[in-house]
Design an enzyme around this catalytic site. Sequence first.
Site, short mmCIF file in Angstrom:
data_model
loop_
_atom_site.label_atom_id
_atom_site.label_comp_id
_atom_site.label_asym_id
_atom_site.label_seq_id
_atom_site.Cartn_x
_atom_site.Cartn_y
_atom_site.Cartn_z
N HIS A 127 13.85 -37.92 -7.86
CA HIS A 127 13.26 -38.44 -6.63
C HIS A 127 11.75 -38.15 -6.54
O HIS A 127 11.20 -38.12 -5.46
CB HIS A 127 14.00 -37.87 -5.42
N CYS A 177 0.85 -1.18 0.00
CA CYS A 177 0.00 0.00 0.00
C CYS A 177 0.89 1.24 0.00
O CYS A 177 1.97 1.25 0.57
CB CYS A 177 -0.94 0.09 1.20
N ASN A 188 -1.10 2.23 5.52
CA ASN A 188 -0.20 1.20 4.99
C ASN A 188 0.28 0.39 6.20
O ASN A 188 0.83 0.95 7.14
CB ASN A 188 0.98 1.87 4.28
N GLY A 189 0.04 -0.92 6.16
CA GLY A 189 0.47 -1.77 7.27
C GLY A 189 -0.62 -2.77 7.60
O GLY A 189 -1.55 -2.99 6.80
N LYS A 195 5.75 -4.47 -5.22
CA LYS A 195 7.21 -4.40 -5.20
C LYS A 195 7.75 -4.47 -3.78
O LYS A 195 8.76 -5.10 -3.52
CB LYS A 195 7.65 -3.08 -5.86
N ARG A 209 3.69 -0.30 -4.98
CA ARG A 209 3.40 -0.82 -3.64
C ARG A 209 2.07 -1.57 -3.58
O ARG A 209 1.69 -2.08 -2.53
CB ARG A 209 3.39 0.32 -2.62
N GLU A 269 15.83 -18.80 -9.54
CA GLU A 269 15.56 -17.39 -9.85
C GLU A 269 14.90 -17.24 -11.22
O GLU A 269 13.95 -16.47 -11.38
CB GLU A 269 16.86 -16.58 -9.75
N LYS A 292 11.13 -15.70 -11.99
CA LYS A 292 10.87 -14.60 -12.94
C LYS A 292 9.71 -14.96 -13.85
O LYS A 292 8.81 -14.17 -14.08
CB LYS A 292 12.09 -14.30 -13.81
N GLU A 336 6.25 -15.16 -11.89
CA GLU A 336 5.60 -13.96 -11.37
C GLU A 336 5.06 -13.03 -12.45
O GLU A 336 4.10 -12.31 -12.20
CB GLU A 336 6.47 -13.21 -10.35
N TRP A 340 -2.70 -2.72 -1.67
CA TRP A 340 -2.43 -4.15 -1.88
C TRP A 340 -3.23 -4.85 -0.79
O TRP A 340 -2.95 -4.70 0.41
CB TRP A 340 -0.93 -4.44 -1.75
O1 M6R Z 1 12.68 -5.69 -1.43
P1 M6R Z 1 13.09 -7.09 -1.19
O2 M6R Z 1 14.30 -7.50 -1.93
O3 M6R Z 1 13.24 -7.41 0.28
O4 M6R Z 1 11.90 -7.98 -1.73
C1 M6R Z 1 11.89 -9.36 -1.52
C2 M6R Z 1 10.90 -10.05 -2.44
O5 M6R Z 1 9.61 -9.62 -2.17
C3 M6R Z 1 11.23 -9.80 -3.91
O6 M6R Z 1 12.53 -10.20 -4.22
C4 M6R Z 1 10.25 -10.55 -4.82
O7 M6R Z 1 10.45 -11.92 -4.73
C5 M6R Z 1 10.41 -10.04 -6.25
N1 M6R Z 1 9.13 -9.72 -6.80
C6 M6R Z 1 11.08 -11.01 -7.14
O8 M6R Z 1 11.20 -10.58 -8.45
#
Ligand code: M6R
Length: 579
Positions: free
Chosen positions: A477, A2, A98-99, A574, A27, A454, A458, A461, A72
Site C-alpha cells: 500500500h 541521567c 536527574n529529571g 537504557k 542512564r 522488534e 534492534k 538502535e 543524557w
Molecule cells: O525500561 P523500559 O522497558 O520501560 O524501556 C522502554 C524502552 O525505552 C526500551 O524498550 C527501548 O526501546 C530499548 N532501548 C529497546 O531495545
Amino acid sequence: MCGIACVAGDSNSAKYCYEALSQLEYRGYDSAGIAGIIEREIEIFKKEGRVKNIQSFADEFKAELVISHTRWATHGKPSDINSHPHLSNDKKIAIVHNGIIENYKDIKKHCQSQGVVFASDTDSECISQLISIEQGNILEKVKAATSMLKGSYALGILSLEDNAIVACAKESPLYIAKTTNGNMVASDVICFNGIASEYYAVKQNEYVLITKDEIIVYTKDFEKKKVQYLSLDSLNINVDLAGNKYYMLKEIKEIPKVINKIASTTEQINSKVLKLFEGKKTIKIIGCGTAYHASMYGAKVLQDALRVPCDACVASEFIYANNIIDSKTLCIFVSQSGETADTLSAQKLCKQSGAKTLAITNVEYSALAKVCDEYLSVYAGREIAVASTKAYIAQILIFYLLAKKLKGESFDLKPLEKSAKQMIKIDEELVNYVTKENKIFYLGRQLDYVSALEAALKLKEITYKGAEGYAAGELKHGTIALIEDNTLVIVFATDEAIIDKTLSGLQEVKARGAKIVLVSYKKYKTKDADYFIEVPKLDKELSCILSILPLQLLAFKVCIKLNLNPDKPRNLAKSVTVE
Ligand code: M6R
C-alpha cells in the site's frame, strides 16, 4: 535518564563516585562531571562525552564530599558548559539532577530578577541558582526551592557552608546506603553492589542530609525519620560481563537460562494475579519501545485466550488519547526498568480512572512494581545493554504463560529452552551483507509482525541503519515503492495458518529485485530465499519467540563489524525517566 552518585567518605570519594558513574552510564553518556569541596571552595570538573573523560581528574581529586553526574541531554546540547554539576552564582551550592524541570523558564526569570546570571542552557541550572537565593538553613532552602519546581527530579546538592550533601527526589529514583566507601546517594542500587548490604529508596517530601558521619532522613517538617533499610541480597544486581566484551552478547547468550528461570517461577502467576482479569471488559497493555512490542504480543495472546478486546498502547500516546478506562478495564504495564516516565504516567492515569493495574517488569524495586496492584517479575536478571534482548524474550514469555494459565492449559518450556540454545547463531555471510546495506525491511503478519518490528528496532538502535518493520500485507500500500534491486527484506513466517499469504508478500518483493531472508520452518525452505533461517516448530506463540534470537545476534554482529559500541548506542539511554 541521567545518573547521579554522591559520596561523603574519605579523600577517595571522587574515585568512588567515578566507579559509581561507570555503573550508571547506561542512564546517559552525553557528558559527565564531578564536584567536591577543597580548601573551603567548591571545585568542579566536567566534560562532554563518556564518563572515562573524567577518570584522571577523579583519581587525583582529594575531596571527602563529592557529587557526580552522567548526562543524557534534554535541555541544552551535550557540551562542557551544559554538563552537571551546576554551580550557583555565589559558588556556595552545586547540584546534580536527574529529571526535567518543566517551569525552568519561569524559575530562571525569577532568579534573573534577583541578579543571578546563568551559565548554561539547561533546565537544571535553575535549581542551584534558586536554592542559593532562598533563605534559612540548607534543608529549608532546598524545601523552599523544590516546592517551586514543576516536573521530576532526583537531586544531589553540595552545600559549601554546611559541608554536607542534601538529597531529595520526586518521580525520579534515588537511593541511599551506608557503604564501605562512605555514605552514598545514587540513582540505582547497582552502585552499592559489593560495598553495602542495605539500601533505602528516598520518597517524595523527604530530605536526606549526608555527611561523612551519618545519613539522616527528614520529613517535610524537618523531623528526623526512622527509615527501614532493605536488604540488597535478594536483588540481582551483579553486573559481571562473564568473560564477554559486551553486555549485549552476554545478555543474548543468557536467554536459555532466563527461559529456565521463568519455567521454575510460574507460581508467581497466582490466583491474585488471575483474579485481576475477572469480569474485565477490556485490557490495555502499555509500554514503550521494545516493551511496547512485548505489549503487542501480549495483546494478541491474551485476546485469543480470553476473547476480550485487548489493545497494545504506546505509553507516550496513551496519556493524551482520552481513553475509556474504568473499573472494568485491566491495565497491564510492561517495562524492563520499571522507571520509564511515560509508562509511569500512563499507570497514574489508569489508576485515577479506577482501573486495576498489573506491572510486568524486570526490576522488583522499581517505581512501577510499587505503584501497581500486582507485579510479575520477568526474572531476566540485570540487563545493562541499551538494546533490550533477554528482557524482551522474558516479557513475552510471561504473556504466553498468563494466556496458558487463564485458559487452564498445561505448558512445557523445556523444548523452548533447548531450541533457544540452538538459535543463537547467524550466517556470517548475511552479517557481511547487512553491514554493507543501508535500507533493510522486516516483514511478518500477526505475531511475526511483532517480531519484524522488534528485529528492525534492534538493528536501528545499535547500527543506525534504516530498518523498518512492516506488516507483510501493508507494504504493497505504498512502501513497496522503496524496494529496488538487492534491497534486503527479512520475512518472518512462523504462523502456518497464514503462511501462504506471508509467502505471497515474499514473492511481491522478490519480483521487484529484493534479496530475501526467510525465517521459517524447514518445510518452507525455498530457492526464492537467498538466506534461510530455520526455526524449530513449537506452538506458534513459542516459535515466534525463537525466530527473533538470530536477528538480535545479527544486529549485534553488524554493530561490531561497524566498529560501534552495542552497549552504548548514540543518543540513547537504557532508562528513559523523562516524558
Ligand atoms: O525500561 P523500559 O522497558 O520501560 O524501556 C522502554 C524502552 O525505552 C526500551 O524498550 C527501548 O526501546 C530499548 N532501548 C529497546 O531495545
